[in-house]
Design a protein around this motif. Structure first.
Motif, PDB file in Angstrom:
ATOM      1  N   ASN A   1       0.760   3.697  -3.154  1.00 39.05           N
ATOM      2  CA  ASN A   1       0.264   5.063  -2.960  1.00 39.05           C
ATOM      3  C   ASN A   1       1.314   6.116  -3.313  1.00 39.05           C
ATOM      4  N   LEU A   2       2.570   5.802  -3.073  1.00 39.64           N
ATOM      5  CA  LEU A   2       3.625   6.763  -3.406  1.00 39.64           C
ATOM      6  C   LEU A   2       3.893   6.826  -4.905  1.00 39.64           C
ATOM      7  N   GLY A   3       3.385   5.837  -5.645  1.00 37.43           N
ATOM      8  CA  GLY A   3       3.661   5.810  -7.083  1.00 37.43           C
ATOM      9  C   GLY A   3       4.898   5.003  -7.430  1.00 37.43           C
ATOM     10  N   LEU A   4       5.435   4.275  -6.455  1.00 42.75           N
ATOM     11  CA  LEU A   4       6.677   3.531  -6.704  1.00 42.75           C
ATOM     12  C   LEU A   4       6.436   2.207  -7.419  1.00 42.75           C
TER      13      LEU A   4
ATOM     14  N   VAL B   1      12.269  -0.483  -7.544  1.00 42.72           N
ATOM     15  CA  VAL B   1      11.775  -1.328  -6.443  1.00 42.72           C
ATOM     16  C   VAL B   1      12.251  -2.760  -6.655  1.00 42.72           C
TER      17      VAL B   1
ATOM     18  N   THR C   1       0.829  -1.207   0.000  1.00 44.63           N
ATOM     19  CA  THR C   1       0.000   0.000   0.000  1.00 44.63           C
ATOM     20  C   THR C   1       0.865   1.260   0.000  1.00 44.63           C
ATOM     21  N   VAL C   2       1.921   1.246   0.814  1.00 44.38           N
ATOM     22  CA  VAL C   2       2.823   2.403   0.842  1.00 44.38           C
ATOM     23  C   VAL C   2       3.454   2.616  -0.537  1.00 44.38           C
ATOM     24  N   LEU C   3       4.025   1.552  -1.088  1.00 44.80           N
ATOM     25  CA  LEU C   3       4.700   1.685  -2.387  1.00 44.80           C
ATOM     26  C   LEU C   3       3.722   2.114  -3.476  1.00 44.80           C
TER      27      LEU C   3
ATOM     28  N   VAL D   1       9.513   8.194 -14.431  1.00 46.02           N
ATOM     29  CA  VAL D   1       9.592   9.526 -13.833  1.00 46.02           C
ATOM     30  C   VAL D   1      10.989  10.061 -14.129  1.00 46.02           C
TER      31      VAL D   1
END
Lengths: 413, 413
Positions: free
Chosen positions: B275-278, B298, B271-273, B284
């Motif tokens: 949501n951050l867009g990672l 990642v 979820t963290v990855l 990018v």
């Protein structure tokens, strides 16, 4: 005496510094701003013009392109602009080259954060001794004023400590600096400063000064709930920070600690990224053979800190809980400021974190220009008289307050 | 008739396939393995030799370099190696080019996952209709055997569903496939397959077949605790998966769902990855101007899935809870397999997830070579007789069990 100012850097703090210098250009004179990226400097000057921030409307505002790692180039720019004061709010990697240029030209130097080497996450304490303090003798010799760490923290909090000790106690036992941002930017996650610099603060060893020696902890290892004015009870964590390294030298018998407020969500995101290795400054190689520094990719996906300002709501509370002895009796006092994100944005288009960091540097510049802080040597903020500093800060947007058993009041009431 | 085998891919599943083919080279003949990276193929063949896995010790083992996106090159390699069966366990991006090469040469085709286009995270259901099923007619016309999704899930679970319906009910109401890995790899975080492919499964829309139509959910939106043999009660989440798309076509009146087990820690990191867009596959640009796909970074910081095998402990449980009606009475049966990570490593140096995916593909190859599954057309696994499949799987390491009100037993007891 009017002293032209050269601002180094064009980030969120530089924006605040430029506006505040403009609002005080009757004292400061010409305002120059220089960074690697000229258009960022121009954008800041445009925003100064939009807000009609110049006190003397015919004052000079000028943008320059500079590589601040090139000390000779900075010295040339100081001479070309006739700058009497350099406010360095560039990356912490350029402190020493900019300071050298000031020593070379005789201009006064102000910064808001300690020097860092790009490839070293966390040096041995006391941090100032690794770089800046090595230039103390030459500053004194040449009569160059250099004020180190004149932002909010370090900066104003150093003056808070000095004031609390001088005014309220015979002997100081402990100085706990507490920095809580109770604001909300509305994003899933964002850092208030450059993520690259922000995360570096938390990936190294946490050094604090306790029991007369440096104590080492890990980040988020020690947390405590703090009851604070305006923002209420907030959890903050023991954290390494610049001001511990100078305050511990001035008050070696006191415990000196720094606490930064973090919500569980911030800690969770930080912990995931850190454990996965995504906050590393060491390059990794993708399956396709591309060499890339993970931290720079994290920075690229996070919101630009400057972009947070328009939607930022809520307040910051930063202060020093200082404990000691007065007339044989134990005393404690909390000296603090509360700043408001929305007010900062309304005044100069910045979020509150940049506002609190930038305004004190301009207060220091004004005190150099007007004399009281023109020390002709290198000083940390606690080495200087705090009262004129608080007086200027009251006037330009960061009022100092005191809370103790006598109540909650302005510092000079 | 002996049928030489060409394995496409050199990852963790390919390692399992190579070992199992070697253990059965009296039926399968020469064993060839090809991928973009020759040394990975050589490493797999070395491990086959180390374990003395070849049943007929003088059997051929040969590595080749191939770009499997180049269909003509794959066809040439099929001809050069005299391969009668191609087991495609390469990236899901190469299914169609490898299948085309099989159609071109007449070799039988087996894969273990649905085709994906690199730039499309989640296509519209039914997924097989977007790519593979478009080749049904030409396979039938040319008499080419193509068995789609012959891993564990998809694959064995499709056979579980067919078996449950055929043996235990007149009418099927629902098929819930539950995949729980109760193993532990000892790392802070790792994916069992290529992270790039693994995360793609969970960033798109979750499609399930319910009430006679496609229902859409978000990942981790719907969770349920499942009481499973051996591994106990585990939480699993509604998830999009290949086999729903073929089982829904065969059993349109049943609800077809797929549930994958996740611990809270996995969900948090994901979820963290996310949501951050990672986890994005869109590039990018870093502050330094480097263009980079976050998901690939990642992947670069996570452990290589193949490296997990030596320390992996615990078991997997994957099965189908099938509900229906028999003689007017409601019935339900759970058809399942339990696999052990340590046993998989001891036998062929792989972790259990790769083991469960690779072994069924070799079972399918054996059934083609021996006749029962040499369909001369394109089939999903549930279109084929499950009993010979279970018989081979029992023998080569993945026994099928049944649990219902009569108790818990082998499928053929």
């Amino acid at each position: 005496m009017k002293r032209n100012v050269l601002i180094i850097g064009a980030g969120g703090v530089a924006q605040v510094v430029a506006h505040k210098c403009a609002q005080n250009n009757d004292v400061l004179g010409d305002i120059h701003i220089a960074s690697r990226t000229l258009f960022k400097c121009e954008a800041i000057l445009d925003s100064v013009r939009e807000k009609s921030a110049l006190k003397l409307a015919d004052g000079v505002l000028q943008a320059h392109r500079i590589d601040a790692m090139d000390s000779a180039a900075v010295a040339r720019l100081i001479r070309d602009t006739g700058a009497g004061i350099v406010i360095n709010v560039g990356s912490p990697f350029v402190n020493m080259t900019v300071l050298d240029a000031c020593i070379e030209t005789g201009a006064a130097y102000i910064d808001t954060a300690i020097h860092e080497e790009p490839d070293k996450i966390c040096e041995t304490p006391p941090w100032y001794a690794n770089h800046e303090w090595k230039k103390r003798d030459i500053c004194a010799e040449r009569g160059v004023t250099a004020i180190l760490g004149a932002g909010f923290d370090p900066g104003v909090v150093n003056a808070f400590a000095r004031f609390a000790v001088d005014e309220f106690m015979d002997e100081v036992k402990s100085i706990d600096i507490v920095d809580v941002n109770a604001g909300s930017h509305g994003h899933y996650f964002a850092t208030n400063f450059d993520p690259e610099i922000n995360f570096r603060e938390f990936t190294g060893t946490v050094y604090t000064w306790q029991g007369g020696k440096w104590q080492e902890n890990r980040m988020f290892e020690v947390g405590r709930d703090w009851d604070l004015p305006v923002v209420g009870t907030r959890r903050a964590y023991l954290c390494g920070h610049d001001e511990i390294h100078s305050l511990a030298a001035r008050y070696p018998d006191a415990d000196v600690r720094f606490w930064m407020g973090f919500g569980d969500h911030y800690i969770n995101v930080f912990t995931v990224l850190n454990n996965l290795g995504l906050l590393s400054e060491h390059p990794v190689t993708t399956a396709e053979g591309l060499e890339v520094v993970p931290l720079k990719v994290v920075k690229a996906v996070l919101p630009d800190p400057a972009s947070l300002a328009p939607g930022y709501t809520g307040k910051t509370c930063i202060g020093d809980l200082v404990k000691g002895v007065k007339d044989g009796r134990e005393v404690e006092v909390f000296v603090y400021n509360v700043a408001d994100h929305e007010e900062a944005y309304a005044e100069i288009g910045s979020q509150g974190i940049s506002f609190t960091a930038g305004v004190p540097a301009v207060a220091a510049a004004l005190l150099i220009a007007e004399g009281p802080w023109d020390a002709k040597e290198m000083k940390n903020v606690e080495d200087l008289d705090p009262k004129p500093f608080f007086t200027v800060l009251d006037r330009i947007g960061l009022p100092t307050r005191v809370r103790d058993e006598q109540g909650d009041r302005a510092w000079n009431e």
